[in-house]
Design a protein around this motif. Structure first.
Motif, PDB file in Angstrom:
ATOM      1  N   CYS A  61      34.690  45.532  65.722  1.00 58.77           N
ATOM      2  CA  CYS A  61      36.119  45.585  66.022  1.00 58.77           C
ATOM      3  C   CYS A  61      36.480  46.987  66.525  1.00 58.77           C
ATOM      4  O   CYS A  61      36.101  47.980  65.926  1.00 58.77           O
ATOM      5  CB  CYS A  61      36.917  45.246  64.766  1.00 58.77           C
ATOM      6  N   ASN A  63      39.148  48.458  66.405  1.00 55.96           N
ATOM      7  CA  ASN A  63      40.123  49.107  65.539  1.00 55.96           C
ATOM      8  C   ASN A  63      39.489  49.577  64.229  1.00 55.96           C
ATOM      9  O   ASN A  63      39.538  50.758  63.887  1.00 55.96           O
ATOM     10  CB  ASN A  63      41.243  48.096  65.276  1.00 55.96           C
ATOM     11  N   CYS A  64      38.831  48.652  63.506  1.00 55.19           N
ATOM     12  CA  CYS A  64      38.337  48.971  62.154  1.00 55.19           C
ATOM     13  C   CYS A  64      36.812  49.028  62.067  1.00 55.19           C
ATOM     14  O   CYS A  64      36.272  49.406  61.042  1.00 55.19           O
ATOM     15  CB  CYS A  64      38.867  47.952  61.156  1.00 55.19           C
ATOM     16  N   CYS A  73      39.219  42.319  65.392  1.00 56.47           N
ATOM     17  CA  CYS A  73      38.812  41.316  64.407  1.00 56.47           C
ATOM     18  C   CYS A  73      40.002  40.540  63.838  1.00 56.47           C
ATOM     19  O   CYS A  73      41.157  40.942  64.006  1.00 56.47           O
ATOM     20  CB  CYS A  73      38.039  41.983  63.264  1.00 56.47           C
ATOM     21  N   CYS A  76      42.422  42.559  61.566  1.00 52.77           N
ATOM     22  CA  CYS A  76      43.317  43.456  62.303  1.00 52.77           C
ATOM     23  C   CYS A  76      44.378  42.690  63.093  1.00 52.77           C
ATOM     24  O   CYS A  76      45.463  43.206  63.356  1.00 52.77           O
ATOM     25  CB  CYS A  76      42.522  44.359  63.252  1.00 52.77           C
TER      26      CYS A  76
HETATM   27 ZN   LIG Z   1      39.372  45.118  62.739  1.00 51.46          ZN
END
Ligand SMILES: [Zn+2]
Lengths: 205, 258
Positions: A61, A63-64, A73, A76
């Motif tokens: 992902c 972001n994370c 994901c 998120c």
């Molecule tokens: Zn994520």
């Protein structure tokens, strides 16, 4: 199992491939290989295509950094979750363990390891600068440090605590691991202990 | 190399290295007083219910039962004597402690008694829990570790000429293990590091006295830096391979200065 058999090249190749997996020694590798010899062709194909499928369809992902089938994901993307709260974990498997406990409603950040000075793994080898980046560009109110309850996990948590404190953001920082048995791995902690550890997290700022 | 006197014994130990192994085991290196370095396996140590796992964390002072096998020893019945909680929340202390453990490991021999080294490590981790002189305690530890390992640097006589070192600025040779008189002019191209008068004084002082006495010592940054450089190069020369935990320790050190 005779040595003559296991030295056949196609058998040898699979035994060796299995041995590269975590937790598989020479004996288990041989046992798995011989199990596969007896398997139906369709079953073998399903296994092989599943193994290739995770390479083709999975990514991390953006972001994370959790394992995901899409660029961002499911956790998120979930608007019902609290996006001001980030739980920082060592490995994707730890996300799974915390999700299983069903008590946490925030989002995650996966570090991919811990600071391990004797193995020459430093903060720059982990996704720490990416975490700071997220903090700087989003409205984050709380960081929960859920690294494992051992010296390297503590060192990593302390390092992140200090680095987050250096930003000008006013963020609550708490540590999850206090109630967890020391030396254990979050991956193996049972749900009720995790629920307790999350509920009784304590500020370490 | 491996020369253990007994096959099964109980011992005190400090954990200096941990690697995950397989599904839930850990490979662990410990330093013991009578059997030096022991490499072993702790089965199931990753699991929360493990009776041994919780005691087998880096830099824990423990008591355990050791069974010597053909390859790896197996560790059982562990008990924590001291977790050194005083430095588990502090990066300055943790980074120095991990470094102390790593160089002790590098200078320990499997199966070989070194009670002095073991006691020094335990004592230094105790001191580290309380002191704020992170650099000074590390230099003190390095000098004493060299001493108990038989590598004490020569700080009073010139290692080139054998003559007594007069007060003043001199040089240090890692190859020859000590101070070289500034006028000695070694002809063999031995690499030399500057050793200021204050640095030589500091090294002699740390080498001679127990740690308690050092709280009063006031040392300027230049002298601290010079003594660090000398001991680091000398330890690299003796150990022969890189000391990995130096990088993190240095990173924390630079943060301390800001
Ligand atoms: Zn994520």
């Amino acid at each position: 199992m005779s040595d003559t058999n296991s030295s056949l090249p196609s058998i040898e190749r699979l035994v060796e491939a299995f041995q590269r997996l975590p937790g598989i020694g020479p004996k288990s590798a041989q046992r798995l290989t011989y199990h596969l010899i007896r398997m139906k062709r369709e079953e073998s194909e399903e296994l092989a295509s599943a193994a290739i499928g995770i390479k083709d369809n999975l990514m991390t992902c953006k972001n994370c950094f959790n394992i995901s089938e899409e660029k961002i994901c499911g956790i998120c993307r979930d608007e019902n979750r609290d996006h001001t709260m980030i739980c920082v974990v060592e490995e994707p498997l730890n996300v799974l363990a915390i999700e299983r406990s069903r008590i946490y409603r925030g989002i995650f950040h996966v570090l991919y390891g811990v600071i391990s000075p004797v193995h020459a793994i430093g903060p720059e080898d982990l996704k720490i600068s990416e975490l700071i980046e997220r903090i700087n560009h989003n409205d984050i109110k709380e960081i929960i440090l859920a690294t494992n309850p051992n010296l390297e996990g503590e060192a990593t948590a302390a390092y992140i605590r200090d680095t987050v404190s250096e930003t000008d953001k006013n963020i609550e920082i708490s540590r999850l691991a206090r109630g967890l048995p020391s030396g254990s791995d979050i991956e193996y902690v049972d749900d009720s202990t995790l629920v307790h550890a999350l509920n009784s997290r304590s500020s370490i700022k | 190399m491996r020369n253990f006197h007994q096959n099964i014994f109980n011992t005190e130990a400090i954990v200096v290295r941990i690697n995950n192994f397989g599904e839930s085991d850990r490979l662990i290196n410990i330093i013991t007083p009578k059997n030096g370095l022991i490499r072993g396996i702790a089965k199931g140590a990753k699991k929360p219910k493990s009776r041994i796992g919780g005691h087998l964390d880096l830099l824990k002072f423990i008591k355990l039962s050791v069974k010597i096998n053909k390859n790896l020893a197996s560790f059982n019945q562990t008990e924590t004597l001291n977790s050194f909680n005083g430095f588990r929340n502090n990066l300055s202390r943790m980074s120095r402690g991990i470094y102390m453990g790593e160089i002790a490991e590098k200078l320990s021999v499997e199966g070989a008694e070194n009670i002095g080294l073991f006691n020094l490590l335990v004592k230094s981790l105790h001191f580290l829990e309380k002191t704020n002189h992170f650099e000074l305690i590390t230099r003190w530890y390095e000098l004493n570790l060299l001493k108990v390992s038989g590598f004490s640097p020569e700080l009073n006589m010139c290692v080139e000429t054998g003559k007594e070192i007069q007060p003043g600025n001199h040089l240090f040779s890692s190859d020859k293990g000590g101070i070289v008189d500034i006028n000695a002019n070694p002809s063999d191209g031995t690499p030399l590091i500057p050793a200021s008068m204050n640095t030589i004084k500091l090294l002699r002082h740390l080498n001679k006295f127990e740690w308690e006495d050092h709280y009063k010592v006031l040392v300027d940054n230049q002298t601290l830096y010079n003594s660090k450089r000398i001991l680091r190069e000398y330890i690299h020369f003796i150990i022969g391979n890189p000391i990995k935990s130096e990088y993190f320790m240095d990173e924390i050190f630079h943060k301390e200065k800001i």
